[in-house]
Structure formats: C-alpha cells, structure tokens
Design a protein around this motif. Structure first.
Motif, PDB file in Angstrom:
ATOM      1  N   TYR A 115     105.087 100.621  44.485  1.00  0.00           N
ATOM      2  CA  TYR A 115     104.470 101.459  43.447  1.00  0.00           C
ATOM      3  C   TYR A 115     104.932 101.083  42.047  1.00  0.00           C
ATOM      4  N   HIS A 176     107.485 109.995  47.125  1.00  0.00           N
ATOM      5  CA  HIS A 176     106.763 110.388  48.347  1.00  0.00           C
ATOM      6  C   HIS A 176     107.112 109.413  49.478  1.00  0.00           C
ATOM      7  N   TYR A 202      97.561 103.045  46.168  1.00  0.00           N
ATOM      8  CA  TYR A 202      98.900 103.649  46.165  1.00  0.00           C
ATOM      9  C   TYR A 202      99.051 104.430  47.460  1.00  0.00           C
ATOM     10  N   GLU A 261     107.048 107.362  40.363  1.00  0.00           N
ATOM     11  CA  GLU A 261     105.677 107.078  40.827  1.00  0.00           C
ATOM     12  C   GLU A 261     104.692 107.563  39.757  1.00  0.00           C
ATOM     13  N   ASP A 262     103.736 106.722  39.393  1.00  0.00           N
ATOM     14  CA  ASP A 262     102.708 107.248  38.499  1.00  0.00           C
ATOM     15  C   ASP A 262     101.298 106.849  38.926  1.00  0.00           C
ATOM     16  N   GLY A 263     101.154 106.227  40.075  1.00  0.00           N
ATOM     17  CA  GLY A 263      99.802 105.951  40.576  1.00  0.00           C
ATOM     18  C   GLY A 263      99.299 107.161  41.351  1.00  0.00           C
ATOM     19  N   SER A 264      98.000 107.163  41.653  1.00  0.00           N
ATOM     20  CA  SER A 264      97.454 108.262  42.454  1.00  0.00           C
ATOM     21  C   SER A 264      97.118 107.763  43.869  1.00  0.00           C
ATOM     22  N   ASP A 266      95.085 109.210  45.842  1.00  0.00           N
ATOM     23  CA  ASP A 266      93.826 109.835  46.280  1.00  0.00           C
ATOM     24  C   ASP A 266      92.876 108.838  46.945  1.00  0.00           C
ATOM     25  N   LYS A 267      92.756 107.650  46.322  1.00  0.00           N
ATOM     26  CA  LYS A 267      91.817 106.649  46.854  1.00  0.00           C
ATOM     27  C   LYS A 267      92.231 106.231  48.281  1.00  0.00           C
TER      28      LYS A 267
END
Ligand SMILES: NC(=O)c1ccc[n+]([C@@H]2O[C@H](COP(=O)([O-])OP(=O)(O)OC[C@H]3O[C@@H](n4cnc5c(N)ncnc54)[C@H](OP(=O)(O)O)[C@@H]3O)[C@@H](O)[C@H]2O)c1
Length: 290
Positions: A115, A176, A202, A261-264, A266-267
């Motif tokens: 990440y 996470h 991510y 962590e700063d990505g999402s 969700d995808k």
C-alpha cells in the motif's frame, strides 16, 4: 474458457505469500506452473499437482521456457536487504517478466506490491524499486493487476525472537491487517474476470489496528511479550554488529512510521469480495497449527 483450460505461472510460489496463491489457484481449478530455483524444495513444499520449471528469474531463457503457453503470470518475489538486491528483484525482475510476457502474448501479469508504494512514498530503496517495478509493468503493454496489499497477518510471527516480539519504531497508523488466505482468494478470483485488468487494487483486511495493537493481540495468543525498540536504536545495533537485516528493518519500519494507508479498498472489495478473516480468528487458527 474454464479455469482448467488456463495455466498460470507463479514466480515466487515457494514464498510466504506466493505459496497460498499457488495453492488457491490450484484449488480453483487452474493449471499451476512454478518457476523455482530448487524444484525439489518446491515439490516438497507444495506437493503433487504443480508443473515445475527450474530457473532463476534473472535467466531470460528460463523465464521464456516457464512462460510458454501460459495465460497469466503471478509475481511474488522479495528483494533486499541491500539496495542492489531490492533493485534486482522489485524493479528489474518485474520489468523483465513484463517484457517477456508482452513478447509471448501472455494474457495478464499480476503482482504483489504494497500500500505504501507511490511516487510520493518512494523514499527507501525498497519502496523506490517497487514503485519502478509497478511503473515498468504498467508501461509494458501487457494487461496487469497490481495488488497493493496492507500488512499481512503472516508477518507478525516474523517479529518474534524467543519470548519477545519487537515493536520497531513509533507505529501510529491504523492498518487493515489481511490474512494471506483472503488475499490468495482475491488473486485467484482476479483471473476469473476481465474487470480487474489494468487496475491497481488496494487489498485491506476487515479491521484496523496499529502495529502495537496487532502485536499485542498476536503476542497474547503466542505467549510472548511485546518489546518496543526505536528505529534509531535498531539501526545503531545493526551497524555495530554488521547485521544487514537489522539495518534494513530499521529503514523499513521508519518508512511505515511515515506512511499510513491512504488508498481505498472499495474497488478490490467490489470485484473480488472483501476479505473476511479477522486478526483474532487468524491467531486462533494459527495457534491450533503451532
Ligand atoms: N509482509 C507483508 O506484510 C507484505 C505486505 C505487502 C507486500 N509484501 C511483499 O510481498 C513480497 C513477497 O514476500 P514473501 O514474504 O512471500 O517473500 P519470500 O517468502 O521471501 O518469498 C520470495 C519468493 O521469491 C523466490 N525467489 C527469490 N529469488 C528468486 C530468484 N532469483 N529467482 C526465482 N525465484 C526467486 C523465492 O524462492 P526460493 O524458494 O528459491 O527462495 C520465494 O519463492 C515481498 O516483495 C514483500 O515486500 C509483504
């Protein structure tokens, strides 16, 4: 095309994070081929049912042989602790694999990254080489999926020595934690849809804990004590004892002091089903296996 008609080459399939991917791909019905420096070791570790091609990732002829007729290539290599070795494994090997894959019309290349890999975060030999590796893959012309994973639960036991578990540096960021089993399931699923092509995903586990909190949970299960040490002290000890691993670890953990962590996710969660295994469940399972 069903999974059983597809062959996936796993490079690094004897590793801590490559082996679960190879096993999951096989469980999902793919033909799995491994590039292994030591085929006997690979055979012993993984058991029957894998094609094994002997070779080093630095050997172009071995790479070509291993890639012949494959639909995908999964990269799970590890560099370090020297700067030259990070460059060799995290950048140049990825570049060469991507180039060969493009020449050989391989359908996709998937890779385990992390990440904290981006232009902004490329402030250590490892993160710089991983970033250059990602860029080489993205610009190679071969379809790709990059897995920018968070910290793996499997990394926790690596901090234990005897009855003590080293908490290195001032690790304030919530992370996470993800189980390799969840990640492996997601990698395998990524081969079953074209929606994952040319994406950076991510991959984050279901709950966030700082490193100290996660270590406390694991330490309670493992019956060890968490012992904090600063990155500066570890670097000094590494220098005094000529211990390249400790020096490298001090640099690595300084990097994670700086970057959360700063990505999402969700995808990845939408396309591949969100990770489910909690740290406590993983510790419980791991304790049974010990
Ligand atoms: N720990 C984490 O939480 C975390 C998080 C995100 C990303 N990552 C990344 O995940 C990656 C994999 O880590 P890992 O712990 O699974 O590493 P690992 O256990 O050391 O596995 C490395 C694999 O690469 C193979 N390999 C090494 N040199 C090779 C060569 N010259 N030619 C062919 N194969 C070679 C090894 O095969 P042999 O059996 O021949 O040695 C092994 O299968 C690393 O880049 C790491 O930075 C880790």
């Amino acid at each position: 095309m069903t999974n059983s008609n597809k062959t996936i080459l796993v490079i690094g399939g004897t590793g801590m994070l490559g082996k679960p991917v190879a096993q999951q791909l096989k469980a999902d019905g793919f033909n799995v081929r491994m590039l292994a420096r030591n085929p006997e070791k690979a055979q012993k570790l993984l058991g029957a049912g894998y094609e094994i091609v002997k070779g080093d990732v630095g050997n172009a002829a071995a790479l070509k042989e291993a890639m012949t007729g494959v639909d995908g290539v999964h990269i799970s290599l590890k560099g370090g602790p020297t700067e030259a070795d990070f460059e060799r494994m995290d950048h140049l090997a990825t570049r060469d694999i991507a180039k060969s894959a493009k020449e050989m019309n391989v359908g996709r290349v998937t890779i385990l990254s992390a990440y904290a890999v981006s232009a902004e975060k490329a402030d250590t030999p490892e993160s710089r080489s991983k970033f250059k590796g990602e860029q080489a893959l993205q610009s190679s012309g071969v379809p790709y999926t990059i897995f920018r994973a968070s910290w793996f639960m499997e990394a926790l036991p690596l901090f234990v020595q005897g009855k003590s578990m080293s908490l290195i540096g001032n690790q304030v960021h919530p992370l996470h934690w993800i189980a390799a089993e969840d990640y492996a399931r997601m990698v395998s699923k990524s081969y079953q849809t074209d929606e994952t092509l040319n994406k950076e995903l991510y991959v984050f586990g279901p709950e966030a804990y700082t490193m100290g909190e996660a270590m406390k949970i694991y330490a309670d299960y493992a019956g060890v004590k968490v012992a904090p040490i600063s990155t500066r002290m570890l670097a000094v000890l590494g220098a005094l004892t000529f211990n390249a691993e400790w020096k490298g670890m001090a640099v690595l953990m300084k990097h994670y002091e700086n970057w959360g962590e700063d990505g999402s996710p969700d995808k990845a969660n939408r396309l591949l089903d969100a990770p489910r295994i909690t740290l406590k469940e993983w510790c419980e399972e791991n304790r049974k296996l010990r």
